[in-house]
Design a protein around this motif. Structure first.
Motif, PDB file in Angstrom:
ATOM      1  N   PRO A  28     112.387  -4.128 -20.929  1.00 58.64           N
ATOM      2  CA  PRO A  28     111.548  -5.252 -21.350  1.00 58.64           C
ATOM      3  C   PRO A  28     110.164  -4.754 -21.783  1.00 58.64           C
ATOM      4  O   PRO A  28     109.557  -3.934 -21.085  1.00 58.64           O
ATOM      5  CB  PRO A  28     111.413  -6.119 -20.084  1.00 58.64           C
ATOM      6  CG  PRO A  28     112.460  -5.610 -19.135  1.00 58.64           C
ATOM      7  CD  PRO A  28     112.618  -4.163 -19.484  1.00 58.64           C
ATOM      8  N   MET A  30     106.320  -5.842 -24.215  1.00 58.83           N
ATOM      9  CA  MET A  30     105.561  -6.832 -24.987  1.00 58.83           C
ATOM     10  C   MET A  30     105.231  -6.275 -26.372  1.00 58.83           C
ATOM     11  O   MET A  30     104.336  -6.773 -27.054  1.00 58.83           O
ATOM     12  CB  MET A  30     104.287  -7.227 -24.237  1.00 58.83           C
ATOM     13  CG  MET A  30     104.605  -7.877 -22.891  1.00 58.83           C
ATOM     14  SD  MET A  30     103.292  -8.911 -22.266  1.00 58.83           S
ATOM     15  CE  MET A  30     101.974  -7.738 -22.117  1.00 58.83           C
ATOM     16  N   HIS A  34     104.724   2.317 -27.864  1.00 57.47           N
ATOM     17  CA  HIS A  34     104.165   3.671 -27.925  1.00 57.47           C
ATOM     18  C   HIS A  34     105.102   4.604 -27.162  1.00 57.47           C
ATOM     19  O   HIS A  34     106.159   4.172 -26.671  1.00 57.47           O
ATOM     20  CB  HIS A  34     102.738   3.688 -27.367  1.00 57.47           C
ATOM     21  CG  HIS A  34     102.587   3.043 -26.013  1.00 57.47           C
ATOM     22  ND1 HIS A  34     103.221   3.521 -24.891  1.00 57.47           N
ATOM     23  CD2 HIS A  34     101.896   1.947 -25.606  1.00 57.47           C
ATOM     24  CE1 HIS A  34     102.906   2.779 -23.849  1.00 57.47           C
ATOM     25  NE2 HIS A  34     102.114   1.785 -24.248  1.00 57.47           N
ATOM     26  N   GLY A  36     105.049   5.738 -24.301  1.00 63.67           N
ATOM     27  CA  GLY A  36     105.368   5.298 -22.932  1.00 63.67           C
ATOM     28  C   GLY A  36     106.596   4.408 -22.936  1.00 63.67           C
ATOM     29  O   GLY A  36     107.550   4.626 -22.170  1.00 63.67           O
ATOM     30  N   HIS A  37     106.583   3.400 -23.816  1.00 58.07           N
ATOM     31  CA  HIS A  37     107.757   2.514 -23.924  1.00 58.07           C
ATOM     32  C   HIS A  37     109.001   3.330 -24.319  1.00 58.07           C
ATOM     33  O   HIS A  37     110.078   3.124 -23.769  1.00 58.07           O
ATOM     34  CB  HIS A  37     107.540   1.462 -25.019  1.00 58.07           C
ATOM     35  CG  HIS A  37     106.391   0.537 -24.779  1.00 58.07           C
ATOM     36  ND1 HIS A  37     105.259   0.538 -25.554  1.00 58.07           N
ATOM     37  CD2 HIS A  37     106.211  -0.447 -23.863  1.00 58.07           C
ATOM     38  CE1 HIS A  37     104.433  -0.404 -25.127  1.00 58.07           C
ATOM     39  NE2 HIS A  37     104.977  -1.013 -24.102  1.00 58.07           N
ATOM     40  N   LEU A  40     110.936   5.038 -21.712  1.00 58.78           N
ATOM     41  CA  LEU A  40     111.855   4.176 -20.947  1.00 58.78           C
ATOM     42  C   LEU A  40     113.183   4.049 -21.691  1.00 58.78           C
ATOM     43  O   LEU A  40     114.265   4.053 -21.091  1.00 58.78           O
ATOM     44  CB  LEU A  40     111.262   2.779 -20.735  1.00 58.78           C
ATOM     45  CG  LEU A  40     109.873   2.651 -20.106  1.00 58.78           C
ATOM     46  CD1 LEU A  40     109.507   1.186 -19.906  1.00 58.78           C
ATOM     47  CD2 LEU A  40     109.817   3.372 -18.771  1.00 58.78           C
ATOM     48  N   PHE A 146     111.564   0.375 -16.015  1.00 63.19           N
ATOM     49  CA  PHE A 146     110.173  -0.067 -15.973  1.00 63.19           C
ATOM     50  C   PHE A 146     109.269   1.143 -15.744  1.00 63.19           C
ATOM     51  O   PHE A 146     109.681   2.123 -15.107  1.00 63.19           O
ATOM     52  CB  PHE A 146     109.971  -1.079 -14.837  1.00 63.19           C
ATOM     53  CG  PHE A 146     110.632  -2.412 -15.121  1.00 63.19           C
ATOM     54  CD1 PHE A 146     109.931  -3.447 -15.727  1.00 63.19           C
ATOM     55  CD2 PHE A 146     111.976  -2.611 -14.825  1.00 63.19           C
ATOM     56  CE1 PHE A 146     110.538  -4.656 -16.006  1.00 63.19           C
ATOM     57  CE2 PHE A 146     112.600  -3.827 -15.113  1.00 63.19           C
ATOM     58  CZ  PHE A 146     111.870  -4.854 -15.709  1.00 63.19           C
ATOM     59  N   GLY A 147     108.032   1.054 -16.250  1.00 66.65           N
ATOM     60  CA  GLY A 147     107.113   2.180 -16.138  1.00 66.65           C
ATOM     61  C   GLY A 147     106.322   2.158 -14.842  1.00 66.65           C
ATOM     62  O   GLY A 147     105.881   1.092 -14.395  1.00 66.65           O
ATOM     63  N   LYS A 149     103.480   3.053 -14.743  1.00 67.25           N
ATOM     64  CA  LYS A 149     102.150   2.599 -15.203  1.00 67.25           C
ATOM     65  C   LYS A 149     101.783   1.261 -14.554  1.00 67.25           C
ATOM     66  O   LYS A 149     100.658   1.047 -14.165  1.00 67.25           O
ATOM     67  CB  LYS A 149     102.199   2.480 -16.727  1.00 67.25           C
ATOM     68  CG  LYS A 149     101.043   1.760 -17.369  1.00 67.25           C
ATOM     69  CD  LYS A 149      99.843   2.641 -17.432  1.00 67.25           C
ATOM     70  CE  LYS A 149      98.657   2.028 -18.131  1.00 67.25           C
ATOM     71  NZ  LYS A 149      98.625   0.617 -18.295  1.00 67.25           N
ATOM     72  N   ASP A 150     102.774   0.359 -14.462  1.00 67.25           N
ATOM     73  CA  ASP A 150     102.549  -0.945 -13.823  1.00 67.25           C
ATOM     74  C   ASP A 150     103.178  -0.893 -12.434  1.00 67.25           C
ATOM     75  O   ASP A 150     104.231  -1.471 -12.183  1.00 67.25           O
ATOM     76  CB  ASP A 150     103.151  -2.054 -14.692  1.00 67.25           C
ATOM     77  CG  ASP A 150     102.475  -2.129 -16.037  1.00 67.25           C
ATOM     78  OD1 ASP A 150     101.481  -2.848 -16.166  1.00 67.25           O
ATOM     79  OD2 ASP A 150     102.929  -1.441 -16.975  1.00 67.25           O
ATOM     80  N   PRO A 174     108.291   7.696 -15.052  1.00 67.76           N
ATOM     81  CA  PRO A 174     106.928   8.253 -14.938  1.00 67.76           C
ATOM     82  C   PRO A 174     105.953   7.748 -16.010  1.00 67.76           C
ATOM     83  O   PRO A 174     106.370   7.340 -17.097  1.00 67.76           O
ATOM     84  CB  PRO A 174     107.135   9.762 -15.105  1.00 67.76           C
ATOM     85  CG  PRO A 174     108.581  10.000 -15.164  1.00 67.76           C
ATOM     86  CD  PRO A 174     109.316   8.721 -15.265  1.00 67.76           C
ATOM     87  N   ILE A 175     104.665   7.835 -15.691  1.00 67.66           N
ATOM     88  CA  ILE A 175     103.608   7.427 -16.632  1.00 67.66           C
ATOM     89  C   ILE A 175     103.488   8.476 -17.742  1.00 67.66           C
ATOM     90  O   ILE A 175     103.407   9.671 -17.463  1.00 67.66           O
ATOM     91  CB  ILE A 175     102.239   7.346 -15.916  1.00 67.66           C
ATOM     92  CG1 ILE A 175     102.293   6.331 -14.771  1.00 67.66           C
ATOM     93  CG2 ILE A 175     101.125   7.004 -16.902  1.00 67.66           C
ATOM     94  CD1 ILE A 175     100.999   6.235 -13.964  1.00 67.66           C
ATOM     95  N   ILE A 176     103.484   8.009 -18.965  1.00 71.38           N
ATOM     96  CA  ILE A 176     103.249   8.918 -20.098  1.00 71.38           C
ATOM     97  C   ILE A 176     101.770   8.813 -20.470  1.00 71.38           C
ATOM     98  O   ILE A 176     101.235   7.704 -20.610  1.00 71.38           O
ATOM     99  CB  ILE A 176     104.144   8.543 -21.307  1.00 71.38           C
ATOM    100  CG1 ILE A 176     105.626   8.529 -20.900  1.00 71.38           C
ATOM    101  CG2 ILE A 176     103.899   9.497 -22.467  1.00 71.38           C
ATOM    102  CD1 ILE A 176     106.195   9.840 -20.421  1.00 71.38           C
ATOM    103  N   LEU A 184      98.946   5.994 -21.584  1.00 67.87           N
ATOM    104  CA  LEU A 184      99.184   5.207 -22.798  1.00 67.87           C
ATOM    105  C   LEU A 184      99.307   3.737 -22.430  1.00 67.87           C
ATOM    106  O   LEU A 184      99.927   3.379 -21.430  1.00 67.87           O
ATOM    107  CB  LEU A 184     100.478   5.666 -23.484  1.00 67.87           C
ATOM    108  CG  LEU A 184     100.433   7.019 -24.183  1.00 67.87           C
ATOM    109  CD1 LEU A 184     101.820   7.367 -24.732  1.00 67.87           C
ATOM    110  CD2 LEU A 184      99.406   7.035 -25.301  1.00 67.87           C
TER     111      LEU A 184
END
Ligand code: AMP
Length: 278
Positions: A28, A30, A34, A36-37, A40, A146-147, A149-150, A174-176, A184
Motif C-alpha cells: 500500500p 500514497m 521513490h 523506498g517504496h 517494498l 510495509f516500511g 520508516k513508519d 528496512p528504511i531506504i 527517503l
C-alpha cells in the motif's frame, strides 16, 4: 500490468489468482513513489507470486491543516515505476470509490495508536487502519509489505491484524536512505536546501547513538543525550519527540533492551519522522 479501479472486478480476479495457488503480496502506498517504496515491491516479489500495489492519498488519515491537498501526486511516473519493477496490478482509486456517499465504517485502534504519532495526529491511525483493512479485503493478499520508516504504523497494523484475526501476514522492510542518509520520503520535496541541511542532523543523531550503543554504551540516558544533542544542532523548528522507546509497547524505554529510537520533528513546515532500532 493491470491498472484497474473496479473493486468487484479486482476481487473476482484475485479469487482466480488464489485458485491457481499463487500467493498475493500487497504494497500500500500514497504514491510519489521513490526507491523506498520500490524496495517494498522488490521484497514482495521475492516472497509472492502476484504483486498488488495501491496508490491512494488516503484522506481519512490526514487531519485538519495537514498536507492532504498539497501531497505530491505523480500517477503516471508511479505507474511507469511499477511497470518497470514487474508489478502485476495497480489500484489507484478515487475518494469516491473508497469512501462513497454516506461512508460510515472505521477501524478505531486504541492505546498504541494514541501515543507518539497518534498524540500529534489524533485521527491518523484510524484512517490508516481503515484504509489498510479495505485494501487487505480488496487485494485478498497473503502478505503485506510495509516500511520500517513508519515504525509505529507497522506496530499498529500488526496489532490490528492479530486482534481482528485478519488472514494476512505483515512484513516490515528496512528504511531506504538517500545518498546523504536522509530517509527517503515523498515529503522531502517540500524541504528547502537549508531545511534539508538542518534535517540531516536527524540521521547523524540516529547513527551517533547507534554507534555508541554498538561500541558498548548501554546507559540509556547517555544514549539519549548523544541523540538529542546531535539532532538539536540542526535547530529543528519544532520537535514532537526525540527519544528511545520499548519496541513492543512504544512507551518510553527504561533500558536499552529491545529499544528503538523514534523521532518526529519539523523543518520549516515539513514534518519528518525517522527511527532506528538499537
Ligand atoms: P507512503 O506512500 O508514505 O504511505 O508509504 C508507503 C509505504 O512505503 C509505507 O509502508 C512506508 O513505510 C514505506 N516507505 C516510505 N518511505 C520509505 C523508506 N525510505 N524506506 C522504506 N520504506 C519506505
Amino acid at each position: 500490468m493491470i491498472v484497474n479501479n473496479n473493486i468487484k472486478e479486482i476481487q473476482s480476479l484475485m479469487k482466480d489468482i488464489k485458485k491457481q495457488g499463487k500467493t498475493i503480496g500487497i504494497v500500500p502506498t500514497m504514491g510519489a513513489l521513490h526507491a523506498g517504496h520500490m524496495s517494498l515491491v522488490k521484497k514482495a516479489k521475492e516472497n509472492c507470486d502476484f504483486i498488488f500495489v495501491s496508490v491512494f492519498v488516503n484522506p481519512t488519515q490526514f487531519g485538519e491543516g495537514e498536507d492532504f491537498d498539497k501531497y505530491p501526486r505523480t500517477l503516471q511516473a508511479d505507474l511507469d515505476k511499477c511497470e518497470e519493477e514487474g508489478v502485476d496490478l495497480v489500484f489507484t482509486p478515487t475518494n469516491e470509490i473508497m469512501y462513497g456517499e454516506g461512508y460510515s465504517t472505521y477501524i478505531e485502534a486504541l492505546n498504541i495508536s494514541q501515543i507518539l504519532e497518534g498524540a500529534v495526529r489524533p485521527i491518523h491511525f484510524r484512517g490508516v487502519c481503515t484504509v489498510c483493512t479495505k485494501l487487505f479485503n480488496i487485494s485478498m493478499a497473503d502478505y503485506g509489505f510495509f516500511g520500517q520508516k513508519d515504525y509505529q504504523q507497522v506496530a499498529v497494523l500488526k496489532k490490528m491484524v492479530r486482534e481482528l484475526n485478519a488472514p494476512i501476514e505483515l512484513v516490515m522492510c528496512p528504511i531506504i536512505r538517500d545518498t546523504d542518509n536522509l530517509a527517503l520520503s515523498s515529503r522531502n520535496v517540500y524541504l528547502s536546501p537549508e531545511e534539508r541541511a538542518r534535517a540531516l542532523f536527524i540521521n547523524q543523531g540516529l547513527f551517533a547513538a547507534k554507534e555508541a550503543f554498538d561500541k558498548g554504551e548501554k546507559d540509556i540516558n547517555v544514549l539519549r543525550k548523544i541523540l538529542t544533542d546531535t539532532i538539536l544542532k540542526g535547530k529543528p523548528d519544532h520537535v514532537d519527540y526525540i527519544d528511545i522507546f520499548d519496541r513492543n509497547t512504544l512507551e518510553k524505554a527504561k533500558d536499552v533492551n529491545n529499544a528503538v529510537i523514534l523521532i518526529a520533528a519539523k523543518y520549516g513546515s515539513t514534518r519528518l519522522i525517522d527511527n532506528m532500532e538499537l
